[in-house]
Enzyme design. Sequence first.
Site, mmCIF file in Angstrom:
data_model
loop_
_atom_site.group_PDB
_atom_site.id
_atom_site.type_symbol
_atom_site.label_atom_id
_atom_site.label_comp_id
_atom_site.label_asym_id
_atom_site.label_seq_id
_atom_site.Cartn_x
_atom_site.Cartn_y
_atom_site.Cartn_z
ATOM 1 N N ASP A 1 -2.862 -10.833 -2.146
ATOM 2 C CA ASP A 1 -3.401 -10.220 -0.927
ATOM 3 C C ASP A 1 -4.834 -9.751 -1.220
ATOM 4 O OD1 ASP A 1 -2.244 -8.761 1.804
ATOM 5 O OD2 ASP A 1 -3.887 -7.645 0.866
ATOM 6 N N HIS B 1 -6.325 -7.127 -0.490
ATOM 7 C CA HIS B 1 -6.478 -5.686 -0.727
ATOM 8 C C HIS B 1 -5.776 -5.263 -2.019
ATOM 9 C CE1 HIS B 1 -6.809 -6.190 3.715
ATOM 10 N NE2 HIS B 1 -7.838 -5.389 3.520
ATOM 11 N N HIS C 1 0.816 -1.230 0.000
ATOM 12 C CA HIS C 1 0.000 0.000 0.000
ATOM 13 C C HIS C 1 0.849 1.280 0.000
ATOM 14 C CE1 HIS C 1 -3.689 -2.191 0.465
ATOM 15 N NE2 HIS C 1 -3.348 -2.694 1.634
ATOM 16 N N ASP D 1 -4.654 -12.670 3.776
ATOM 17 C CA ASP D 1 -5.826 -12.123 4.459
ATOM 18 C C ASP D 1 -7.142 -12.380 3.725
ATOM 19 O OD1 ASP D 1 -4.826 -10.421 2.539
ATOM 20 O OD2 ASP D 1 -4.725 -8.659 3.824
HETATM 21 ZN ZN ZN Z 1 -4.136 -7.117 2.774
#
Ligand code: ZN
Length: 307
Positions: free
Chosen positions: A163, A165, A126, A244
């Site tokens: 992941d 996200h 991120h 996740d």
């Molecule tokens: Zn994540």
Amino acid sequence: MSTAFISHPDCHDHDTGEGHPENAQRLSAIEDRLLASRISDFVRYLDAPEVTREQLLRAHTPGYLEMIDAVMPQKGYARLDPDTVISPGTLQAAKRAAGSVILAVDQVIGGQVTNAFCSVRPPGHHAESDRAMGFCIYSNIAIGVKHALEEHGLKKVAVVDFDVHQANGTEDILIGDDRVLYCSVFQHPFFPYTTLPDNSERVVSIPLEASAASPEFRAAVNDHWLPALEQFQPEIIFVSAGFDAHRDDEMSYVNLTDADFRWVSEAIVRVAEASASGRIVSALEGGYETNSLARCVESHMRVLMGL
Ligand SMILES: [Zn+2]
């Protein structure tokens, strides 16, 4: 086939405070699991070096690096955003986390190992060129990709990110570089709520609904990632390995199982063997339920090791 496991004790000293999901227990759970499983006997353990300023500057702006150095607290905690807590051990941990991917690239391209897993924190995907976000300070995988391109002269590098996200940081730093194929699959709409990139010959970004599970995940990989990877013929594959999306992980609503993470790891290894002499550099991103995280990392390691 040989596999490196790269980490550093400093990565445990990034203290995010009581109750924070991104904590040092994550690394401890992985380390304990590998010891208990005995696969640790067959892994090459390496200490992550500190990333250098020159290496960071390939991914981040000088102003961002100065800001990060300036805001690190001498004691207590501070925040870079509502989620990204920093403390006196953070800067050193972040330097080791990014440095682990640099060392992994050197080891894999140098032929000392076939592939490497970096068990490090803070995570990276991120972190944008000039913005910390979502537990991430330095964009570990993007920094490693730039190192492979600029230092080792590679011409075709793939990044795959499973992941849950969207990897806004990796996207910010790498999209637009024709030497990079970027493949991701993630829950959407969801954190980080950034704009989706346009798909192209070099960008394969596959959003999943919150209710998604194994069939949707595997279809994204089979129908979109694998054809793009086979066409691109990367010389090395980087993996943003976040766990996740597991059904036991409360950080998301996607419901993957241990078997899905093993399956995607096997698919990545097959592509790497076909075009990249098996070369893979994988680094930990998310994964916050430590039991499923540790099991899935063991499984990911086993696949990397050919077990
Ligand atoms: Zn994540």
